[in-house]
Design a protein around this motif. Structure first.
Motif, PDB file in Angstrom:
ATOM      1  N   LEU A  11      53.756  44.284  31.376  1.00 65.52           N
ATOM      2  CA  LEU A  11      52.462  44.414  30.707  1.00 65.52           C
ATOM      3  C   LEU A  11      51.722  43.074  30.688  1.00 65.52           C
ATOM      4  N   SER A  12      52.444  42.017  30.329  1.00 69.01           N
ATOM      5  CA  SER A  12      51.822  40.690  30.234  1.00 69.01           C
ATOM      6  C   SER A  12      51.333  40.206  31.595  1.00 69.01           C
ATOM      7  N   LEU A  13      52.183  40.352  32.615  1.00 72.70           N
ATOM      8  CA  LEU A  13      51.803  39.889  33.952  1.00 72.70           C
ATOM      9  C   LEU A  13      50.655  40.713  34.529  1.00 72.70           C
ATOM     10  N   GLY A  14      50.674  42.022  34.277  1.00 71.96           N
ATOM     11  CA  GLY A  14      49.587  42.860  34.747  1.00 71.96           C
ATOM     12  C   GLY A  14      48.254  42.449  34.153  1.00 71.96           C
ATOM     13  N   LEU A  15      48.268  42.125  32.856  1.00 66.48           N
ATOM     14  CA  LEU A  15      47.041  41.708  32.175  1.00 66.48           C
ATOM     15  C   LEU A  15      46.575  40.341  32.649  1.00 66.48           C
ATOM     16  N   ILE A  16      47.489  39.369  32.680  1.00 68.04           N
ATOM     17  CA  ILE A  16      47.109  37.988  32.997  1.00 68.04           C
ATOM     18  C   ILE A  16      46.689  37.845  34.454  1.00 68.04           C
ATOM     19  N   HIS A  17      47.470  38.437  35.359  1.00 69.44           N
ATOM     20  CA  HIS A  17      47.148  38.250  36.784  1.00 69.44           C
ATOM     21  C   HIS A  17      45.815  38.908  37.139  1.00 69.44           C
ATOM     22  N   THR A  18      45.447  39.968  36.419  1.00 65.37           N
ATOM     23  CA  THR A  18      44.169  40.625  36.694  1.00 65.37           C
ATOM     24  C   THR A  18      43.006  39.829  36.137  1.00 65.37           C
ATOM     25  N   LEU A  19      43.138  39.328  34.921  1.00 67.03           N
ATOM     26  CA  LEU A  19      42.053  38.563  34.312  1.00 67.03           C
ATOM     27  C   LEU A  19      41.817  37.247  35.040  1.00 67.03           C
ATOM     28  N   ILE A  20      42.899  36.596  35.460  1.00 70.29           N
ATOM     29  CA  ILE A  20      42.764  35.339  36.191  1.00 70.29           C
ATOM     30  C   ILE A  20      42.171  35.587  37.576  1.00 70.29           C
ATOM     31  N   GLY A  21      42.570  36.676  38.213  1.00 76.63           N
ATOM     32  CA  GLY A  21      42.064  37.005  39.545  1.00 76.63           C
ATOM     33  C   GLY A  21      40.692  37.650  39.460  1.00 76.63           C
ATOM     34  N   LEU A  26      34.837  41.033  39.447  1.00 72.15           N
ATOM     35  CA  LEU A  26      33.484  40.521  39.667  1.00 72.15           C
ATOM     36  C   LEU A  26      32.766  41.194  40.845  1.00 72.15           C
ATOM     37  N   PRO A  27      33.422  41.374  42.008  1.00 73.86           N
ATOM     38  CA  PRO A  27      32.717  42.044  43.108  1.00 73.86           C
ATOM     39  C   PRO A  27      32.306  43.475  42.760  1.00 73.86           C
ATOM     40  N   PHE A  28      33.124  44.158  41.961  1.00 72.02           N
ATOM     41  CA  PHE A  28      32.792  45.535  41.585  1.00 72.02           C
ATOM     42  C   PHE A  28      31.624  45.576  40.605  1.00 72.02           C
ATOM     43  N   ILE A  29      31.550  44.573  39.747  1.00 68.26           N
ATOM     44  CA  ILE A  29      30.410  44.481  38.838  1.00 68.26           C
ATOM     45  C   ILE A  29      29.119  44.311  39.636  1.00 68.26           C
ATOM     46  N   ALA A  30      29.155  43.388  40.599  1.00 72.50           N
ATOM     47  CA  ALA A  30      27.979  43.149  41.438  1.00 72.50           C
ATOM     48  C   ALA A  30      27.650  44.374  42.283  1.00 72.50           C
ATOM     49  N   LEU A  31      28.694  45.052  42.795  1.00 77.30           N
ATOM     50  CA  LEU A  31      28.490  46.248  43.611  1.00 77.30           C
ATOM     51  C   LEU A  31      27.820  47.352  42.799  1.00 77.30           C
ATOM     52  N   THR A 155      48.599  48.761  33.610  1.00 73.09           N
ATOM     53  CA  THR A 155      47.973  47.609  32.949  1.00 73.09           C
ATOM     54  C   THR A 155      46.971  46.929  33.865  1.00 73.09           C
ATOM     55  N   THR A 156      47.350  46.741  35.119  1.00 70.72           N
ATOM     56  CA  THR A 156      46.461  46.104  36.093  1.00 70.72           C
ATOM     57  C   THR A 156      45.179  46.901  36.279  1.00 70.72           C
ATOM     58  N   ILE A 157      45.323  48.198  36.534  1.00 70.46           N
ATOM     59  CA  ILE A 157      44.156  49.047  36.793  1.00 70.46           C
ATOM     60  C   ILE A 157      43.284  49.157  35.544  1.00 70.46           C
ATOM     61  N   SER A 158      43.906  49.310  34.378  1.00 71.66           N
ATOM     62  CA  SER A 158      43.139  49.418  33.130  1.00 71.66           C
ATOM     63  C   SER A 158      42.356  48.143  32.856  1.00 71.66           C
ATOM     64  N   THR A 159      42.989  46.999  33.105  1.00 72.00           N
ATOM     65  CA  THR A 159      42.311  45.719  32.881  1.00 72.00           C
ATOM     66  C   THR A 159      41.141  45.561  33.833  1.00 72.00           C
ATOM     67  N   MET A 160      41.330  45.959  35.090  1.00 71.10           N
ATOM     68  CA  MET A 160      40.231  45.923  36.061  1.00 71.10           C
ATOM     69  C   MET A 160      39.055  46.763  35.577  1.00 71.10           C
ATOM     70  N   MET A 161      39.346  47.950  35.069  1.00 72.81           N
ATOM     71  CA  MET A 161      38.289  48.865  34.642  1.00 72.81           C
ATOM     72  C   MET A 161      37.574  48.353  33.396  1.00 72.81           C
ATOM     73  N   VAL A 162      38.330  47.838  32.437  1.00 75.14           N
ATOM     74  CA  VAL A 162      37.718  47.316  31.212  1.00 75.14           C
ATOM     75  C   VAL A 162      36.827  46.112  31.529  1.00 75.14           C
ATOM     76  N   ALA A 163      37.356  45.178  32.342  1.00 77.31           N
ATOM     77  CA  ALA A 163      36.578  43.985  32.684  1.00 77.31           C
ATOM     78  C   ALA A 163      35.307  44.354  33.448  1.00 77.31           C
ATOM     79  N   THR A 164      35.427  45.317  34.365  1.00 72.65           N
ATOM     80  CA  THR A 164      34.256  45.755  35.129  1.00 72.65           C
ATOM     81  C   THR A 164      33.238  46.436  34.220  1.00 72.65           C
TER      82      THR A 164
END
Length: 202
Positions: A11-21, A26-31, A155-164
Motif C-alpha cells: 500500500l505504501s509503495l503503491g501510493l508513494i511511487h505513484t505520487l512521486i512519478g 500530469l499528462p492525463f490531466i493535460a490530456l 493503490t497505484t491505480i486509485s492514486t492515479m485517478m485521485v491525483a488526476t
C-alpha cells in the motif's frame, strides 16, 4: 514475513511511487483538459492505462518466478524498460507538441494521438517496486503473492485517478482563454515529465 507487513508495504509503495512519478497523472490531466473531456471519461482512460501499467510488470514478475530468475535480473529488465519508456514519452511529447503547434497555425481541429501514446507509455513503463514485492511473498504462498500484488495495483491505480481528478478540478479555475493552448501544453507536459524522469529519476 508477516503478511500484514507485506500488505502495508504494498500500500505504501503503491501510493508513494505513484505520487512521486508525476508521469502517472500530469499528462492525463493535460490530456483531459485539452480534449474537453469530462472528469469521468478522463478517469476511465486513467483506469485502463493504470491497469495495463501494473499488469505488464506483474506478468514480467510471474514469468521471472516461473523461470526462477533472480531479483537482480528482473530489476535489470525493469530498468531497461524504464529507460525505453522515458525516451518514448519525451519523443511522443515532442511529436504532440509539434502537431499541436501546426494545428494552431492552420486553425485545424484534428485530434492528436495523445491517449494512445500515454497508454502505450504506461504499458512499456515499469512498476519498479512491484518486482521485489512479488518475490518476497512468493516464498509464503501464491495466494499471498497475488493478494500483495492486488493491494499494490489497486493503490497505484486509485492514486492515479485521485491525483488526476484533483488536477482537473483545479484546472477549472483557469481562464477560458487558456483552453486554446491546451493541446500544445499537453505535448509540453508529456515532454517535461519525460525529462524529469531522465534527470531526476521520478
Amino acid at each position: 514475513m508477516n503478511p500484514l507487513s507485506l500488505f502495508t508495504a504494498a500500500l505504501s509503495l503503491g501510493l508513494i511511487h505513484t505520487l512521486i512519478g508525476v508521469d502517472h497523472y500530469l499528462p492525463f490531466i493535460a490530456l483531459g483538459k485539452s480534449r474537453s473531456w469530462s472528469i469521468t471519461k478522463t478517469l476511465r482512460v486513467v483506469a485502463v492505462a493504470g491497469s495495463l501499467h501494473v499488469l505488464s510488470s506483474m506478468l514480467l514478475g510471474l514469468v521471472g518466478l516461473w523461470m526462477k530468475a533472480s531479483v537482480e535480473t528482473l530489476v535489470g529488465i525493469e530498468s531497461v524498460r524504464g529507460n525505453l519508456s522515458t525516451w518514448f514519452l519525451i519523443a511522443s511529447g515532442l511529436v504532440v507538441l509539434v502537431m499541436a503547434f501546426r494545428n494552431h497555425l492552420k486553425q485545424s481541429q484534428s485530434l492528436l494521438p495523445t491517449k494512445g501514446l500515454l497508454v502505450a507509455f504506461l504499458i512499456l513503463g515499469p512498476c519498479e517496486p512491484l518486482i521485489p514485492l512479488l518475490m518476497a511473498p512468493a516464498a509464503e504462498s501464491f495466494g499471498v503473492m497475488l493478494s500483495v500484488s492486488a493491494v499494490f495495483g489497486v493503490t497505484t491505480i486509485s492514486t492515479m485517478m485521485v491525483a488526476t481528478g484533483l488536477g482537473l478540478v483545479g484546472l477549472k479555475t483557469l481562464p477560458e482563454a487558456v483552453n486554446r493552448w491546451m493541446p500544445m501544453l499537453s505535448g509540453l507536459t508529456m515532454t517535461l515529465c519525460g525529462v524529469m524522469m531522465l534527470t531526476l529519476g521520478v
